[in-house]
Every structure is written in structure tokens, then in C-alpha cells.
Enzyme design. Sequence first.
Site, short mmCIF file in Angstrom:
data_model
loop_
_atom_site.label_atom_id
_atom_site.label_comp_id
_atom_site.label_asym_id
_atom_site.label_seq_id
_atom_site.Cartn_x
_atom_site.Cartn_y
_atom_site.Cartn_z
N VAL A 163 0.82 -1.21 0.00
CA VAL A 163 0.00 0.00 0.00
C VAL A 163 0.86 1.26 0.00
O VAL A 163 0.73 2.12 -0.87
CB VAL A 163 -0.96 0.00 1.21
CG1 VAL A 163 -1.76 1.29 1.26
CG2 VAL A 163 -1.91 -1.20 1.13
N ALA A 204 -0.30 -7.21 10.07
CA ALA A 204 -0.18 -8.65 10.31
C ALA A 204 1.18 -9.16 9.82
O ALA A 204 1.83 -9.98 10.48
CB ALA A 204 -1.31 -9.40 9.62
N HIS A 221 2.66 3.75 10.54
CA HIS A 221 1.46 3.45 11.33
C HIS A 221 1.94 3.11 12.73
O HIS A 221 2.94 2.40 12.90
CB HIS A 221 0.74 2.26 10.71
CG HIS A 221 -0.65 2.01 11.22
ND1 HIS A 221 -1.41 2.98 11.84
CD2 HIS A 221 -1.42 0.89 11.19
CE1 HIS A 221 -2.59 2.48 12.15
NE2 HIS A 221 -2.61 1.21 11.78
#
Length: 348
Positions: A40, A101, A124
Site C-alpha cells: 500500500v 499482520a 502506522h
Amino acid sequence: MAKLNFGGMEENVVTREEFPLDKARAVLKDETIAIIGYGVQGPGQSLNLRDNGFNVIVGQRQPSKSWDKAIEDGWIPGETLFSIEEAAERATIIQYLLSDAAQIAIWPTIQKYLTAGKALYFSHGFGITYKERTGIVPPTDVDVILVAPKGSGTSLRRLFLEGRGLNSSYAIFQDATGRAYDRVVALGIGVGSGYLFETTFKREVFSDLTGERGTLMGAIQGLFAAQYDLLRSKGHTPSEAFNETVEEATQSLYPLVAENGMDWMYANCSTTAQRGALDWWKKFRDATAPVFEELYESVASGNEAQISIDSNSQTDYREKLELELKELRECEMWQAGRTVRQLRPENQ
């Protein structure tokens, strides 16, 4: 560092004017930046850094679709594209841009290459904030920093190519070298941030998870669906319901909000629209406020994080995700949307 004042509350921000690209290049001139993960955020951040003149390499599993995409984007195996292990070993800054994950799964591998003086970079705050659940605990002799663009990697890249920028938050969790601030701001400028505002890893992940589940994605889909379904139940056609629910919002009104704010958008609508919006917005605020309170508590308690960890780590996660997205894609509202988009002048 500049100060923004919001009604008496000051925020620390960094702009391109006070920390220009040349200064960022000077700060990182001896650094090798490894982008770990090419999903992403990886493509947008790595390509922007490369185009801005930084020493960037990519670490990705092979064979994989992401490896192939990296090659398509101009990364060269053995020169700028390596295995995760080799890229992490070569790097002085490891940008850990895998999914949450995957970060958990690969952490034992990355940890081995975090030698003294390196920097570990996140986009993040998830892995660090929920370390009791993720097991991601960096050694004490590395910098741990964060730059979180306020949008997708695709948007970051698109705006960069347009000569614009996507605002980002930045945070320092651990300053082992005394250079963490310069490193994080230089990287923020390098990836194409419009400006950088200060936060913490915890505040970033709390606001991010709330926003994604709220007005950015979850809540907006819920509002769209509720209004579309109501209009259809009252006899309005799919085209009319979609145009009044989604098309006018995204193509006409939201750009006005982005340009100058909600009041400016109101001022540029009909007086009938103004009156109705001013009369009804507080009712919607009051109706949804308890839902947002419930959502934030779920984020703060770690419940949302655990749900994400549990679901995203399942071996059949991708298959289940595709079924959920297929249901969304094939519902009448978004089928109508596909037809409406095809009828836009630029698509004819």
C-alpha cells in the site's frame, strides 16, 4: 519548527520552507533507506524518495506479485531490489511498510538486522502501540520514528507527480542517536509530505483507526447506503438515487470543502440547500456521536487491534476479504455508480 495556533492550542509543524528538500538530502546523504514491503505505502514512498534523489532500495519476498510490480516500477534485482533480509542488512534506515499482520510475522527476521545506530521507520503506530499484542519491541540502541501520510500510497504518489504534497504526521518513539528528529523530518519531506505535524505513535494509531472506521471509510459507506436505500424505497431510480447520494458529493461538493472548508461550500450552494444543511447537521452529529464514542473506546482498549490481528493473520484472509468486497461491489448502489462513472464526459 513552526507553531500553529488553534484557538489557544499550539501544534508543532514542519513545512517545506523551513526544512527544504536540499536540507533533507544533506541530512540523509550517507544513509541507505530500505523499503520493506511493496504493497500500500511502499511504492509511493519509495518512488518519491528515489525521484527526490535519496539512496533507496526495496526489500520484498520473491516470487510475489509485489516483487513483479517493483520490477515494473524500475527497481533492479541485485542493484536496488533485494530479499527482505539483504535489504535490511544493507540499510541504515529500515522503513517497515508491511501490513500490520505481516509486520508481526516478519519481525523476528527484521529484528536481527537492527544494529546500533540504525533507524526503524513506521507509517502506522500499530505495531509499537500494541506491542503486547504484536511482540514488536525494538532494541534500545536504534531510533524508532514514524511518518504517516494522511492518505493512501497511491494518493501520495499521484500528488507528488502533480507537484503537490500529502500532509503527514510524524513522531519519535525512541531517539537513540540524537539524530531522530532530523532523520524523521528529512524522510517526511523526502516521501513528499505537504507539511508535517507532530504526534505520538499512540495518538496516530488511535486517530487513524477511528478515522478509517469513521468518516473516512466505514461511516461514509454507511451514510451513503442508508440514503441510497431510502431513496430507492421511495421510488427514485438507481441513477437519481446515486447522483443525489454519491456523485454530487464526490464530484461537486467535497472538492469545495477541500478547497476552502464547509462554510465556503455552504456559501456556494443554493439558499434552500444552505437552510436544510444548517438545520439538519447537528441532528446527524447527535445521532452518530454515541457510535463514535463506542468506536473510540474499542480502539483505545485494543479490541480493534486484536480483531485486525486475528482476521488478517488467517491463511484464508484474502479469500474472505474478496467475498466481502465482492458483496459491496455488486450491490445496486455501486453497480449504479459504475454506470454513472462511464457516463461522465471524460469517459465517453
